[in-house]
Design a protein around this motif. Sequence first.
Motif, mmCIF file in Angstrom:
data_model
loop_
_atom_site.group_PDB
_atom_site.id
_atom_site.type_symbol
_atom_site.label_atom_id
_atom_site.label_comp_id
_atom_site.label_asym_id
_atom_site.label_seq_id
_atom_site.Cartn_x
_atom_site.Cartn_y
_atom_site.Cartn_z
ATOM 1 N N ALA A 31 0.834 -1.206 0.000
ATOM 2 C CA ALA A 31 0.000 0.000 0.000
ATOM 3 C C ALA A 31 0.866 1.252 0.000
ATOM 4 N N ALA A 32 1.942 1.240 0.782
ATOM 5 C CA ALA A 32 2.797 2.425 0.906
ATOM 6 C C ALA A 32 3.694 2.615 -0.312
ATOM 7 N N ARG A 33 4.358 1.545 -0.770
ATOM 8 C CA ARG A 33 5.357 1.697 -1.831
ATOM 9 C C ARG A 33 4.746 1.725 -3.231
ATOM 10 N N ASN A 34 3.843 0.771 -3.509
ATOM 11 C CA ASN A 34 3.302 0.669 -4.862
ATOM 12 C C ASN A 34 2.211 1.690 -5.147
ATOM 13 N N PHE A 35 1.465 2.087 -4.096
ATOM 14 C CA PHE A 35 0.300 2.940 -4.337
ATOM 15 C C PHE A 35 0.325 4.242 -3.554
ATOM 16 N N GLY A 36 1.393 4.498 -2.791
ATOM 17 C CA GLY A 36 1.527 5.747 -2.063
ATOM 18 C C GLY A 36 0.404 6.015 -1.080
ATOM 19 N N SER A 37 -0.093 4.962 -0.438
ATOM 20 C CA SER A 37 -1.232 5.100 0.464
ATOM 21 C C SER A 37 -0.802 4.832 1.901
ATOM 22 N N GLY A 38 -1.544 5.400 2.863
ATOM 23 C CA GLY A 38 -1.246 5.211 4.276
ATOM 24 C C GLY A 38 -2.177 4.200 4.920
ATOM 25 N N ASP A 39 -2.630 4.510 6.152
ATOM 26 C CA ASP A 39 -3.477 3.581 6.900
ATOM 27 C C ASP A 39 -4.774 3.258 6.161
ATOM 28 N N GLU A 40 -5.292 4.225 5.382
ATOM 29 C CA GLU A 40 -6.531 3.957 4.662
ATOM 30 C C GLU A 40 -6.318 2.914 3.575
ATOM 31 N N GLY A 41 -5.125 2.914 2.925
ATOM 32 C CA GLY A 41 -4.826 1.890 1.924
ATOM 33 C C GLY A 41 -4.618 0.527 2.549
ATOM 34 N N VAL A 42 -3.959 0.512 3.718
ATOM 35 C CA VAL A 42 -3.801 -0.743 4.466
ATOM 36 C C VAL A 42 -5.175 -1.306 4.812
ATOM 37 N N GLY A 43 -6.058 -0.419 5.263
ATOM 38 C CA GLY A 43 -7.407 -0.850 5.609
ATOM 39 C C GLY A 43 -8.141 -1.439 4.424
ATOM 40 N N LEU A 44 -7.964 -0.836 3.236
ATOM 41 C CA LEU A 44 -8.641 -1.337 2.036
ATOM 42 C C LEU A 44 -8.164 -2.746 1.680
ATOM 43 N N LEU A 45 -6.850 -2.952 1.661
ATOM 44 C CA LEU A 45 -6.327 -4.275 1.302
ATOM 45 C C LEU A 45 -6.706 -5.331 2.339
ATOM 46 N N LEU A 46 -6.634 -4.984 3.624
ATOM 47 C CA LEU A 46 -7.032 -5.938 4.658
ATOM 48 C C LEU A 46 -8.540 -6.192 4.618
ATOM 49 N N SER A 47 -9.305 -5.187 4.228
ATOM 50 C CA SER A 47 -10.752 -5.380 4.099
ATOM 51 C C SER A 47 -11.073 -6.332 2.961
ATOM 52 N N ALA A 48 -10.316 -6.225 1.855
ATOM 53 C CA ALA A 48 -10.506 -7.166 0.750
ATOM 54 C C ALA A 48 -10.204 -8.591 1.212
ATOM 55 N N ARG A 49 -9.160 -8.719 2.016
ATOM 56 C CA ARG A 49 -8.858 -10.026 2.592
ATOM 57 C C ARG A 49 -10.021 -10.519 3.438
ATOM 58 N N GLY A 50 -10.573 -9.617 4.243
ATOM 59 C CA GLY A 50 -11.684 -9.996 5.102
ATOM 60 C C GLY A 50 -12.937 -10.351 4.340
ATOM 61 N N LEU A 51 -13.222 -9.612 3.255
ATOM 62 C CA LEU A 51 -14.415 -9.911 2.460
ATOM 63 C C LEU A 51 -14.310 -11.293 1.841
ATOM 64 N N GLY A 52 -13.116 -11.642 1.365
ATOM 65 C CA GLY A 52 -12.929 -12.984 0.824
ATOM 66 C C GLY A 52 -13.120 -14.050 1.886
ATOM 67 N N ALA A 53 -12.545 -13.806 3.069
ATOM 68 C CA ALA A 53 -12.687 -14.768 4.164
ATOM 69 C C ALA A 53 -14.111 -14.810 4.703
ATOM 70 N N LEU A 54 -14.889 -13.744 4.501
ATOM 71 C CA LEU A 54 -16.299 -13.728 4.901
ATOM 72 C C LEU A 54 -17.150 -14.576 3.966
ATOM 73 N N ILE A 55 -16.943 -14.419 2.679
ATOM 74 C CA ILE A 55 -17.782 -15.107 1.696
ATOM 75 C C ILE A 55 -17.333 -16.548 1.479
ATOM 76 N N GLY A 56 -16.008 -16.783 1.522
ATOM 77 C CA GLY A 56 -15.465 -18.105 1.217
ATOM 78 C C GLY A 56 -16.069 -19.254 1.994
ATOM 79 N N PRO A 57 -16.220 -19.138 3.339
ATOM 80 C CA PRO A 57 -16.794 -20.261 4.090
ATOM 81 C C PRO A 57 -18.195 -20.656 3.638
ATOM 82 N N PHE A 58 -19.033 -19.673 3.298
ATOM 83 C CA PHE A 58 -20.392 -19.993 2.862
ATOM 84 C C PHE A 58 -20.404 -20.594 1.468
ATOM 85 N N LEU A 59 -19.545 -20.093 0.582
ATOM 86 C CA LEU A 59 -19.442 -20.700 -0.745
ATOM 87 C C LEU A 59 -18.976 -22.142 -0.630
ATOM 88 N N GLY A 60 -17.972 -22.373 0.214
ATOM 89 C CA GLY A 60 -17.473 -23.733 0.394
ATOM 90 C C GLY A 60 -18.509 -24.659 0.995
#
Length: 425
Positions: free
Chosen positions: A256-285
């Motif tokens: 988030a910091a090096r490739n996209f020049g983002s701070g805590d909000e960019g970290v939050g976005l990437l970790l949220s994407a991780r969380g959304l996948g982990a939220l939906i994945g168990p039900f799909l499985g």
Amino acid sequence: MDSASASLRSVLALLRRNADYRRLFLATVVSMLGDWFAFVAISGFVTETTGHLSASAAVYAASVLPASLLSPFAGLLADRMDRQRLMVTVDLVRVLPALGMLAALLWRAPLLALVCVALLAALSAFFDPVAEASVPNVVSPEELPVAQAALGSVWGSMLFVGAALGGLATLAFGREVSIVLNAATFLLSAWLVRGIRRSFQRPPSSDSPAADTGTWRQLHEAWTFARRHPISLSLLTTKVGVGLGNGLVGLLPAFAARNFGSGDEGVGLLLSARGLGALIGPFLGQRWVRGDDRRLFLACGVSMITYGLAYLLLPAAPSILLAAGCVLLAHLGGGAQWTLSTYGLQVSTPDRLRGRIMGLDFGLATLGIGVSALTASVAAEAVGLTRAAWGLAGVSLLYGAVWLWKTRRLWRGRPDVLATSRPEE
């Protein structure tokens, strides 16, 4: 959409009719919400104060490695003592290192922050696998697939919500607010768990081994059980595949910091994407398996391969939104695999051994994650973020392909292999 609606209705119905499970579910929700608030704040703080982009991977390693060492012993305690009392005690003790992170912020002490993160991880080893071992005794066998899928999705949903809100809260109120909220969630979790009325474990049978036998002998009993049952051994080794590539998560703040020049909000976005996948994945499985145990094993193997492929694409993402898409896809697989393998172990393990097996499972998974996080931290400095990411993703991809081949007799076998494999209590 119909599948998602049906899953949501099943979870809501379970929460309405089973008050004990509802309290366990809510305790997990509030505890994990605070954890991710704190992780965003602490990873940003350590990266900022040390000046090293790989420092966030060190935070991630500190958040998992202690659990890998202590989980087998935590599982032993879960089979020896009252599981409910153990979980309440752990929640109350976790308040202290949670508040210690606040002191680290005030004193600008990144080393103290890492120590507190490690202490929280060590204590979590005495909570998370114990809760997983207890779920089959809080719900009926018919409710267990939905109950475990819901608990598996809690981790993802709280990461999705907690990471996003954590980034925003840090910007609006400062990191100290996130830390205080994390400490408060442990108190609320302890109150919720204490109010559960159903027993967290079955009374020992007359022919069960004595509880006062030696510690190493009881741990050896669990390992012997796993070695003699191919299904258990296969399920115990599946989380390792994702775990060995999971150090990539510790590098997300650096991307988030090096490739996209983002701070805590960019970290939050990437970790949220991780969380959304982990939220939906168990039900799909869970919906894809639908009682066919062969699909459970097939899904675990394919999930590892999907995880590796998605993270191979991450360094080439031209924007943070596309990077978030790669992270989302990876953890759709990771979330499905974690929940399905846990459910398989719950069904195929006798209750008298379930604490130790779940502790062993959690320990192997977190060991893989911790080793991967340390490797990510060193590799990012030595060869750069891109090559480090490719290497870790390739490990998960290769592990998944080999695991899928080795377990081909299980995903080509009987559709009820889990139900017929469980020994008598």
